[in-house]
Every structure is written in C-alpha cells, then in structure tokens.
Design a protein around this motif. Structure first.
Motif, PDB file in Angstrom:
ATOM      1  N   GLU A  41      47.236  55.903  32.832  1.00  0.00           N
ATOM      2  CA  GLU A  41      45.871  56.407  32.962  1.00  0.00           C
ATOM      3  C   GLU A  41      44.952  55.457  33.731  1.00  0.00           C
ATOM      4  O   GLU A  41      43.768  55.732  33.883  1.00  0.00           O
ATOM      5  N   ALA A  42      45.493  54.336  34.181  1.00  0.00           N
ATOM      6  CA  ALA A  42      44.675  53.364  34.921  1.00  0.00           C
ATOM      7  C   ALA A  42      44.554  53.804  36.374  1.00  0.00           C
ATOM      8  O   ALA A  42      45.291  54.673  36.851  1.00  0.00           O
ATOM      9  N   LEU A  43      43.635  53.195  37.077  1.00  0.00           N
ATOM     10  CA  LEU A  43      43.501  53.461  38.506  1.00  0.00           C
ATOM     11  C   LEU A  43      44.819  53.123  39.196  1.00  0.00           C
ATOM     12  O   LEU A  43      45.553  52.237  38.755  1.00  0.00           O
ATOM     13  N   THR A  44      45.122  53.797  40.271  1.00  0.00           N
ATOM     14  CA  THR A  44      46.428  53.634  40.920  1.00  0.00           C
ATOM     15  C   THR A  44      46.696  52.210  41.393  1.00  0.00           C
ATOM     16  O   THR A  44      47.837  51.774  41.410  1.00  0.00           O
ATOM     17  N   HIS A  45      45.675  51.462  41.765  1.00  0.00           N
ATOM     18  CA  HIS A  45      45.891  50.085  42.246  1.00  0.00           C
ATOM     19  C   HIS A  45      46.036  49.085  41.104  1.00  0.00           C
ATOM     20  O   HIS A  45      46.394  47.940  41.334  1.00  0.00           O
ATOM     21  N   GLU A  46      45.770  49.503  39.878  1.00  0.00           N
ATOM     22  CA  GLU A  46      45.829  48.579  38.736  1.00  0.00           C
ATOM     23  C   GLU A  46      47.252  48.487  38.205  1.00  0.00           C
ATOM     24  O   GLU A  46      47.894  49.493  37.938  1.00  0.00           O
ATOM     25  N   ASN A  47      47.748  47.268  38.121  1.00  0.00           N
ATOM     26  CA  ASN A  47      49.059  47.027  37.523  1.00  0.00           C
ATOM     27  C   ASN A  47      48.976  45.722  36.735  1.00  0.00           C
ATOM     28  O   ASN A  47      47.963  45.038  36.754  1.00  0.00           O
ATOM     29  N   TYR A  48      50.042  45.380  36.024  1.00  0.00           N
ATOM     30  CA  TYR A  48      50.003  44.198  35.171  1.00  0.00           C
ATOM     31  C   TYR A  48      49.848  42.903  35.965  1.00  0.00           C
ATOM     32  O   TYR A  48      49.200  41.971  35.506  1.00  0.00           O
ATOM     33  N   SER A  49      50.397  42.869  37.156  1.00  0.00           N
ATOM     34  CA  SER A  49      50.275  41.669  37.982  1.00  0.00           C
ATOM     35  C   SER A  49      48.817  41.431  38.371  1.00  0.00           C
ATOM     36  O   SER A  49      48.301  40.317  38.245  1.00  0.00           O
ATOM     37  N   ARG A  50      48.180  42.454  38.845  1.00  0.00           N
ATOM     38  CA  ARG A  50      46.766  42.360  39.240  1.00  0.00           C
ATOM     39  C   ARG A  50      45.897  42.050  38.013  1.00  0.00           C
ATOM     40  O   ARG A  50      44.999  41.213  38.077  1.00  0.00           O
ATOM     41  N   LEU A  51      46.188  42.707  36.909  1.00  0.00           N
ATOM     42  CA  LEU A  51      45.448  42.487  35.677  1.00  0.00           C
ATOM     43  C   LEU A  51      45.597  41.034  35.211  1.00  0.00           C
ATOM     44  O   LEU A  51      44.620  40.384  34.830  1.00  0.00           O
ATOM     45  N   THR A  52      46.824  40.518  35.276  1.00  0.00           N
ATOM     46  CA  THR A  52      47.083  39.134  34.874  1.00  0.00           C
ATOM     47  C   THR A  52      46.275  38.167  35.728  1.00  0.00           C
ATOM     48  O   THR A  52      45.656  37.229  35.212  1.00  0.00           O
ATOM     49  N   HIS A  53      46.274  38.385  37.035  1.00  0.00           N
ATOM     50  CA  HIS A  53      45.512  37.518  37.939  1.00  0.00           C
ATOM     51  C   HIS A  53      44.026  37.505  37.551  1.00  0.00           C
ATOM     52  O   HIS A  53      43.413  36.436  37.434  1.00  0.00           O
ATOM     53  N   ASN A  54      43.442  38.669  37.355  1.00  0.00           N
ATOM     54  CA  ASN A  54      42.028  38.761  37.004  1.00  0.00           C
ATOM     55  C   ASN A  54      41.748  38.149  35.630  1.00  0.00           C
ATOM     56  O   ASN A  54      40.736  37.487  35.432  1.00  0.00           O
ATOM     57  N   TYR A  55      42.655  38.376  34.698  1.00  0.00           N
ATOM     58  CA  TYR A  55      42.531  37.838  33.344  1.00  0.00           C
ATOM     59  C   TYR A  55      42.516  36.305  33.389  1.00  0.00           C
ATOM     60  O   TYR A  55      41.632  35.665  32.820  1.00  0.00           O
ATOM     61  N   VAL A  56      43.488  35.729  34.094  1.00  0.00           N
ATOM     62  CA  VAL A  56      43.585  34.266  34.196  1.00  0.00           C
ATOM     63  C   VAL A  56      42.350  33.696  34.894  1.00  0.00           C
ATOM     64  O   VAL A  56      41.827  32.648  34.491  1.00  0.00           O
ATOM     65  N   THR A  57      41.866  34.380  35.899  1.00  0.00           N
ATOM     66  CA  THR A  57      40.651  33.934  36.590  1.00  0.00           C
ATOM     67  C   THR A  57      39.475  33.862  35.621  1.00  0.00           C
ATOM     68  O   THR A  57      38.722  32.882  35.617  1.00  0.00           O
ATOM     69  N   ASN A  58      39.335  34.871  34.774  1.00  0.00           N
ATOM     70  CA  ASN A  58      38.249  34.856  33.795  1.00  0.00           C
ATOM     71  C   ASN A  58      38.462  33.793  32.720  1.00  0.00           C
ATOM     72  O   ASN A  58      37.500  33.171  32.264  1.00  0.00           O
ATOM     73  N   VAL A  59      39.700  33.576  32.319  1.00  0.00           N
ATOM     74  CA  VAL A  59      39.982  32.504  31.360  1.00  0.00           C
ATOM     75  C   VAL A  59      39.562  31.160  31.959  1.00  0.00           C
ATOM     76  O   VAL A  59      38.922  30.342  31.289  1.00  0.00           O
ATOM     77  N   LYS A  60      39.906  30.930  33.218  1.00  0.00           N
ATOM     78  CA  LYS A  60      39.537  29.667  33.875  1.00  0.00           C
ATOM     79  C   LYS A  60      38.029  29.501  33.957  1.00  0.00           C
ATOM     80  O   LYS A  60      37.491  28.416  33.678  1.00  0.00           O
ATOM     81  N   ARG A  61      37.331  30.555  34.346  1.00  0.00           N
ATOM     82  CA  ARG A  61      35.865  30.484  34.450  1.00  0.00           C
ATOM     83  C   ARG A  61      35.245  30.158  33.090  1.00  0.00           C
ATOM     84  O   ARG A  61      34.349  29.320  32.993  1.00  0.00           O
ATOM     85  N   PHE A  62      35.722  30.856  32.078  1.00  0.00           N
ATOM     86  CA  PHE A  62      35.166  30.629  30.751  1.00  0.00           C
ATOM     87  C   PHE A  62      35.519  29.234  30.246  1.00  0.00           C
ATOM     88  O   PHE A  62      34.703  28.564  29.619  1.00  0.00           O
TER      89      PHE A  62
END
Length: 133
Positions: A41-62
């Motif tokens: 049900e996610a947008l077609t460009h969203e996958n676990y790899s992309r999600l992981t990258h964004n997640y890690v980026t936010n973890v680093k910022r925080f």
C-alpha cells in the motif's frame, strides 16, 4: 546569574523534550510505513532500502541534537545519556526486522523492536522528568 542560567537550561530542556517527542513520532511513522510496504500500500518508489536510508538519516540528525545537548550541559555518562544511548541502540536494532534485498518485513521482529523502542522512550522520559523537577 545562576538563576538565569538555570532557567535557560530548563527552557532548553523543555525544547529538547519536545524535539524528542517529535522524533519519536517520526520513528513511529517509519514502522507504519514498513507495514504499508509489506501490504503493498506504499507509494511505488518506497521500499525497505529507501526507508532504511531515510530512517538512519533521521537517527543521525537526532543523535547530533542529543549529543549537543548532553555536551552543553555536561551530562556525559549521566542517566540521561545512558537512557538516550539505549534508545539509539534500539532504534538501529529495529532495522533488523527488514530484509532490504528481498524487500521483506518480519512482523514479529518489528513488533518486538517497537516494544523495545517504546520501553526506552519511557525510561528516557522518566529520567528526564526527574532531571527537570
């Protein structure tokens, strides 16, 4: 001057807690997105790899924000520092519920990860609450 500094620190601590709560919601949304990807049900460009990258980026910022606060108020090795470290460890460990290559989510690991993260959040909030009062 001591009172002014204490008041300033209290204000900055309140802002810090607000940011913690905001980031907490961000990470909750990542886990919701994991489920959406799994159900297709996610947008077609969203996958676990992309999600992981964004997640890690936010973890680093925080993490940078937290480290700045910890350093500014000389809280290294304090209970606050230790509860935040535990929180970050669980945030990163939470990624183990995804297989980026196969684009598969392990629901059991995801549920366990979310619970561990929530426990760390509660420990941190309890600790910072004692610090503020």
């Amino acid at each position: 001057m001591g009172k002014a500094m204490a008041k300033n620190q209290l204000l900055e601590t309140n802002v810090f807690v607000e940011r913690f709560l905001t980031y907490r919601e961000v990470f909750v949304e990542y886990f919701k997105t994991m489920s959406l990807i799994e159900r297709g049900e996610a947008l077609t460009h969203e996958n676990y790899s992309r999600l992981t990258h964004n997640y890690v980026t936010n973890v680093k910022r925080f993490s940078l924000l937290c480290n700045s606060y910890i350093t500014k108020y000389k809280l290294e090795d304090s209970k606050i520092d230790k509860t935040l470290n535990s929180y970050f460890i669980e945030l990163i460990s939470g990624l183990e519920c995804m297989d980026e290559k196969q684009n598969i989510l392990n629901r059991d690991l995801s549920t366990k990860a979310q619970q561990k993260i929530k426990n760390c959040e509660l420990n941190f909030m309890e600790t910072i609450g004692k610090y503020i009062n």
